[in-house]
Design an enzyme around this catalytic site. Structure first.
Site, short mmCIF file in Angstrom:
data_model
loop_
_atom_site.label_atom_id
_atom_site.label_comp_id
_atom_site.label_asym_id
_atom_site.label_seq_id
_atom_site.Cartn_x
_atom_site.Cartn_y
_atom_site.Cartn_z
N SER A 57 0.87 -1.18 0.00
CA SER A 57 0.00 0.00 0.00
C SER A 57 0.90 1.21 0.00
O SER A 57 1.95 1.20 0.63
CB SER A 57 -0.86 0.06 1.27
OG SER A 57 -1.92 -0.86 1.15
N GLU A 64 -0.48 18.72 -6.19
CA GLU A 64 -1.80 18.85 -6.79
C GLU A 64 -2.75 17.75 -6.29
O GLU A 64 -3.71 17.41 -6.96
CB GLU A 64 -1.68 18.76 -8.32
CG GLU A 64 -0.74 19.78 -8.95
CD GLU A 64 0.75 19.36 -8.90
OE1 GLU A 64 1.04 18.24 -8.43
OE2 GLU A 64 1.60 20.15 -9.32
N SER A 65 -2.53 17.15 -5.13
CA SER A 65 -3.37 16.15 -4.44
C SER A 65 -2.62 14.83 -4.19
O SER A 65 -1.63 14.84 -3.50
CB SER A 65 -4.71 15.91 -5.10
OG SER A 65 -5.51 17.06 -4.88
N HIS A 70 -3.21 0.19 -3.70
CA HIS A 70 -3.26 -0.97 -2.80
C HIS A 70 -3.21 -2.19 -3.71
O HIS A 70 -3.99 -2.27 -4.67
CB HIS A 70 -4.56 -0.98 -2.00
CG HIS A 70 -4.74 0.30 -1.24
ND1 HIS A 70 -4.11 0.54 -0.05
CD2 HIS A 70 -5.43 1.42 -1.55
CE1 HIS A 70 -4.41 1.77 0.35
NE2 HIS A 70 -5.21 2.32 -0.53
N CYS A 85 -5.68 18.28 -8.86
CA CYS A 85 -6.38 19.56 -8.85
C CYS A 85 -5.70 20.51 -9.83
O CYS A 85 -4.50 20.37 -10.09
CB CYS A 85 -6.32 20.19 -7.47
SG CYS A 85 -7.12 19.17 -6.25
N GLN A 174 12.20 -20.53 -1.02
CA GLN A 174 11.67 -19.31 -0.41
C GLN A 174 12.10 -18.07 -1.17
O GLN A 174 12.97 -18.12 -2.05
CB GLN A 174 12.15 -19.21 1.04
CG GLN A 174 13.66 -19.25 1.17
CD GLN A 174 14.15 -19.83 2.49
OE1 GLN A 174 13.40 -19.93 3.43
NE2 GLN A 174 15.41 -20.23 2.55
N ASP A 229 22.88 -17.27 7.22
CA ASP A 229 23.45 -15.92 7.22
C ASP A 229 24.88 -15.92 7.78
O ASP A 229 25.65 -14.99 7.54
CB ASP A 229 22.56 -14.96 8.03
CG ASP A 229 22.21 -15.53 9.38
OD1 ASP A 229 23.10 -15.58 10.23
OD2 ASP A 229 21.04 -15.92 9.58
N ASP A 280 19.26 -30.87 2.88
CA ASP A 280 18.18 -30.88 3.84
C ASP A 280 18.70 -31.50 5.16
O ASP A 280 19.15 -32.65 5.18
CB ASP A 280 17.04 -31.72 3.26
CG ASP A 280 15.80 -31.63 4.14
OD1 ASP A 280 15.90 -31.12 5.26
OD2 ASP A 280 14.73 -32.08 3.68
N1 SPD Z 1 10.95 -14.75 13.26
C1 SPD Z 1 12.34 -14.84 13.41
C2 SPD Z 1 12.86 -16.21 13.51
C3 SPD Z 1 14.33 -16.19 13.43
C4 SPD Z 1 14.94 -17.50 13.44
N2 SPD Z 1 16.24 -17.63 12.88
C5 SPD Z 1 16.93 -16.50 12.46
C6 SPD Z 1 18.18 -16.84 11.77
C7 SPD Z 1 19.31 -15.99 12.13
N3 SPD Z 1 20.56 -16.63 11.98
#
Ligand code: SPD
Length: 427
Positions: A57, A64-65, A70, A85, A174, A229, A280
């Site tokens: 959003s 002018e407005s 959304h 306007c 993801q 990370d 995995d």
């Molecule tokens: N909602 C946050 C959950 C975080 C879990 N892990 C984060 C990874 C950082 N190394």
């Protein structure tokens, strides 16, 4: 009598738009600003939010407005209104551009004449006194006001960011994004959920790692599940007794994003003690030999998508099996306030697997996670107690030798104190 109005308000329906675009707050902000500029409007300010799981959003305030949008990416639909306007701005130019830029299959509009002059009488109002000509000029330079919002149906946390995403990609598991926020530095999101921010990641990673590592007599072999990370790895390697670390991360793109944009977190990836496996973890622990590790750290994301299987009894039974006799496992266990049911279920599972007395929840304060209150589960195989069996001199010398942001001896003990409502949740 000719009917004149103060403004034109064009309500726009766009169907069959590009869903990915509709879910990208930076692109939507850019497109809306371009539409304003093409129609010859002067932008005063902009404010855009991304919502989780999806949707944007935003509003572009013009001299002018306004232009507002959304989006419903799941329907490929955008509801837009362009209100102008005066006669210098052409809302139809904005409409034509937006339809093309959002790749809409079809669009429809309705035009309203706002403020019909024959229905009103004009009063003479005193003008504000201006001391010089300069202050009359409206600043043409606007500040971007774009927000990343993580929310469920009742709670939201927003961080203002600089507009353009630093990283945006989709893996087979993801959506991975890195934003640059004003208050918390760079932020890594997986499927629009905040995983870590440069400013408060130390709390999470130090608490996740140093609590179990310092409770163990001599952790030599460590397994990290997830943790793409690199923050957990960075902290584990601060313990010089560690001889090898196996890290099992399912998604190579998380590591790639962190290496590119979060050097403070990812700096340990080239350490020779690391054996990095992109696979995995569920399968890995199934196949792994009994008594392989001193410490196992489960640094997973929330229990949706690829992490779902990391909250099951079967998974933790395997973790128990691959721990040595004096082994310790720590898992992030979500927020007792926000993810109450997951929290309760997980502790039930862990108590079944490790025995009730061997499971100790502890807490830390992480402002960018939902509710700010985050929990970790300390589980030992042989009954090591996280406070009674702790060597205080060892903790003090570790803390002294490493410039830590959050963890220290007092925090270690205090973290195991439970608020009453958490005790109740745990039964
Ligand atoms: N909602 C946050 C959950 C975080 C879990 N892990 C984060 C990874 C950082 N190394």
């Amino acid at each position: 009598m000719s009917k004149v109005s103060l403004g034109q308000h064009v309500l726009v329906e766009l169907y069959g738009c590009n869903s990915e675009l509709l879910d990208n707050v930076s692109s939507i902000e850019q497109i809306m600003c371009d539409a304003a500029e093409r129609s010859k409007a002067t932008i005063i300010n902009v404010s855009f939010h991304h919502f989780s799981p999806y949707g944007v959003s935003g509003v572009v305030v013009i001299q002018e407005s306004h232009l507002a949008i959304h989006t419903w990416p799941e329907y490929g639909y955008a509801a837009i209104d362009v209100f102008t306007c005066g006669n210098t701005v052409d809302p139809w130019v904005a409409y034509a551009y937006l339809k093309e830029a959002l790749q809409a299959e079809s669009g429809s509009t309705m035009e309203l004449k706002r403020g019909q002059t024959h229905l009103m009488t004009r009063e003479r109002l005193e003008e504000n006194i201006v001391r010089d000509e300069k202050s009359r000029k409206i600043q043409a330079v606007y500040k971007r006001n774009v927000w990343l919002t993580e929310r469920d149906e009742n709670i939201a946390l927003s961080l203002r960011h600089k507009g353009n995403l630093l990283y945006s990609d989709k893996s087979e598991y993801q959506k991975i994004e890195v934003y640059d926020t004003y208050a918390y530095g760079k932020v890594l999101c997986l499927d629009s959920l905040i995983m870590c921010t440069e400013k408060d990641e130390q709390v999470y990673h130090e608490m996740m790692v140093h609590v179990p590592m310092l409770c163990h007599a001599e952790p030599k072999r460590v397994l990290i599940v997830g943790g793409g990370d690199g923050g957990t790895l960075r902290e584990v390697l601060k313990h010089t007794c560690v001889e090898s670390v196996v890290m099992v991360e399912i998604d190579a793109k998380v590591i790639e994003a962190s290496k590119k944009h979060l050097p403070g977190l990812s700096k340990a990836f080239n350490n020779s003690k690391l054996d990095l496996l992109i696979q995995d973890a569920i399968k890995y622990v199934e196949d792994c030999a009994k008594s392989s590790f001193d410490v196992v750290i489960i640094d997973n994301s929330d229990p949706v998508g690829p992490s779902e299987g990391l909250f099951t009894r079967q998974f933790y039974e395997n973790i128990d099996r691959i721990l040595k006799e004096d082994g310790i496992m720590v898992a992030q266990s979500e927020s007792p306030r926000f993810n109450t049911e997951v929290f309760k279920d997980l502790y039930k599972t862990l108590r079944n697997v490790f025995a009730c007395d061997n499971v100790h929840p502890y807490l830390a304060y992480i402002p960018t996670y939902p509710t700010g209150m985050w929990s970790f589960a300390f589980c030992s195989k042989s009954g090591i107690h996280p406070i009674l069996d702790l060597s205080q001199p060892k903790v003090m010398s570790f803390v002294q030798g490493n410039s830590l942001n959050y963890y220290n001896l007092k925090i270690h003990s205090a973290a195991f104190a439970q608020p009453n409502f958490v005790c109740e949740l745990l039964g």
